[in-house]
Scaffold this active site. Structure first.
Site, short mmCIF file in Angstrom:
data_model
loop_
_atom_site.label_atom_id
_atom_site.label_comp_id
_atom_site.label_asym_id
_atom_site.label_seq_id
_atom_site.Cartn_x
_atom_site.Cartn_y
_atom_site.Cartn_z
N ASP A 52 -87.80 30.04 25.68
CA ASP A 52 -86.81 29.87 26.74
C ASP A 52 -86.90 31.11 27.63
OD1 ASP A 52 -84.47 29.91 28.31
OD2 ASP A 52 -83.42 28.63 26.87
N TYR B 202 -79.17 30.64 23.24
CA TYR B 202 -77.99 30.17 23.97
C TYR B 202 -77.13 29.32 23.02
CZ TYR B 202 -75.30 26.97 26.84
OH TYR B 202 -74.30 26.20 27.34
N LYS C 286 -79.89 28.45 36.48
CA LYS C 286 -79.66 29.89 36.58
C LYS C 286 -80.50 30.48 37.72
CE LYS C 286 -77.12 29.28 32.89
NZ LYS C 286 -76.97 27.88 32.57
N ARG D 190 -86.56 6.65 38.05
CA ARG D 190 -86.58 7.26 36.71
C ARG D 190 -88.00 7.62 36.26
NH1 ARG D 190 -85.65 4.18 32.62
NH2 ARG D 190 -84.28 2.73 33.71
C1 LIG Z 1 -80.93 30.67 27.95
C2 LIG Z 1 -80.35 29.32 28.25
N1 LIG Z 1 -81.06 28.22 27.93
C3 LIG Z 1 -80.58 26.99 28.16
C4 LIG Z 1 -79.33 26.79 28.71
C5 LIG Z 1 -78.82 25.40 28.95
O1 LIG Z 1 -78.96 25.10 30.31
P1 LIG Z 1 -78.02 24.08 31.12
O2 LIG Z 1 -76.66 24.67 31.16
O3 LIG Z 1 -78.71 24.00 32.44
O4 LIG Z 1 -78.05 22.79 30.36
C6 LIG Z 1 -78.57 27.91 29.07
C7 LIG Z 1 -77.24 27.73 29.68
O5 LIG Z 1 -76.50 28.68 29.83
C8 LIG Z 1 -79.08 29.19 28.82
O6 LIG Z 1 -78.38 30.30 29.12
#
Ligand SMILES: Cc1ncc(COP(=O)(O)O)c(C=O)c1O
Length: 402
Positions: free
Chosen positions: A191, A126, A216, A72
């Protein structure tokens, strides 16, 4: 030795870093593929030295020299991925988590632990990021604004400004340099999941934190759930401490797959972006489509609003996979109002430009003609009235993001 050891001698281009970063020590060790270290614990006969290393970690969050004490605290395979991503984003460090949401949670906890619970954020984000902030699940309080309103929204207890660009799901873009300026001394989190460092490096434009759902494009094959934050070493130390205390660590196998994914990231993003740009052009000229969203910086995401029923399009695809998520080698399509942004209040969703007729498509690496013929079939009959094509092409250019 740790993967973070830097033995580079000259600056390297992104494509070179993608293949070599995090692996620079391998040849000297007589290795080609990076080793996967699955240990959860690390033996030591010197508990005084271990105590000193734990004290050092508690004080600064710096990864202990030598083997980690416990999984961890850190893992050598995951550290290779972190080193590589930091190099690609142009930051001092990166800290990996079990998912993108775990990464965002850690950032919010770091700021809240400093008494800075207020977040200023720009929609759309998101859906689950929006939900985490709106519901205040981690004790944060959010003020939603547009980029022009950021400075005014700042308070003495503002710990973070958050934007996505291009944003999920409308692909709206913000001027990152202007937004960073508007933040003053408050850290800006961008992001960068949709753009990836191939198309945009927010740290160069003033972002202090760059977040990815590594699930992604970084992983790129739809088989790893992960998140990562690229930032300076000071914030990275705090993030590691939160990760240690809350446990949202990335599994070493996932770290290995992500490092492998990074090596093809530039090639995948550029190839998929070419297909996406072509599909955006065809959709923009199609009378069945009301509006196409495609970012100025390009990318492999295309969003579009249909005149007809978006659920019928989802039901009609055969080659394209009807599924949430994005950034894989295969093309995925989903209906944000039903899935990725379902947890956002319907009025807030619409105010953020997420229409009920919007579909979001993540374009993969298939042949563009095959993708178009699947999409064409799923979109159903073209309107039969004469002049429909002309009417559409007159006003229906892909809409560059704000
Ligand atoms: C732009 C964006 N940020 C964060 C996330 C969250 O990521 P995770 O699904 O890996 O927790 C997503 C998920 O679709 C996303 O599209």
């Amino acid at each position: 030795m740790g993967a973070a050891d830097d033995i580079r001698t000259a600056p390297r281009a992104l494509a070179t870093e993608a293949v070599h970063a995090g692996r620079d020590d391998l040849a000297r060790q007589g290795l080609h593929a990076p080793p996967i270290d699955l240990s959860t614990t690390y033996p030591s006969y010197d508990s005084r030295a271990e105590a000193a290393r734990i004290d050092a970690f508690a004080a600064t969050g710096t990864e202990p020299d030598g083997p980690p004490v416990y999984g961890r605290l850190g893992n050598p395979t995951v550290a290779r991925f972190e080193t590589a991503l930091a190099r690609l984003e142009g930051t001092e460090a990166a800290v990996a988590f079990a998912s993108g949401m775990a990464a965002l949670s850690a950032v919010l906890l770091v700021r809240a632990s400093m008494g800075l619970r207020h977040v200023v954020a720009v929609r759309p984000l998101y859906g689950c990021s929006d939900h985490l902030l709106t519901a205040g699940l981690l004790g944060s309080e959010v003020t939603w604004t547009d980029p022009a309103g950021i400075t005014e929204a700042l308070r003495p207890d503002t710990g973070l400004v958050m934007v996505e660009s291009p944003a999920n799901p409308t692909l709206a873009e913000v001027d990152l340099r202007a937004v960073a300026h508007a933040c003053g001394s408050v850290p800006l989190l961008v992001d960068n999941t949709f753009a990836t460092p191939v198309l945009q490096r927010p740290a160069e434009q003033g972002a202090r934190l760059v977040l990815h759902s590594a699930t992604k494009y970084l992983g790129g094959h739809g088989d790893v759930l992960a998140g990562v934050v690229a930032c300076d070493e000071e914030l990275a130390g705090r993030l590691r401490q939160v990760r240690f205390a809350t446990g949202g660590v990335l599994h070493p196998l996932a770290g290995y797959l992500l490092l492998r994914g990074l090596s093809t990231l530039p090639v995948r993003v550029r190839a998929a972006s070419a297909g996406a740009a072509e599909l955006a052009r065809r959709l923009a000229a199609d009378p069945r489509i009301a509006r196409v969203h495609y970012p100025r910086i390009g990318g492999a995401m295309v969003s579009f609003e249909v005149h007809g029923d978006p659920h019928e399009v989802i039901a009609g695809v055969r080659l394209i996979t009807p599924a949430v998520s994005l950034g894989s080698v295969d093309t995925l399509i989903q209906h944000p109002a039903s899935i990725s942004h379902r947890v956002v209040d319907a009025d807030d969703r619409r105010d953020a430009g997420v229409s009920d007729r919007l579909l979001r498509m993540s374009v993969g690496l298939e042949d563009v003609e095959d993708l178009w013929s699947d999409l064409d079939m799923a979109l159903g009959q073209r309107p039969s009235f004469r002049g429909a094509e002309n009417c559409a092409s007159g006003h229906n250019e892909p809409v560059p993001a704000r």
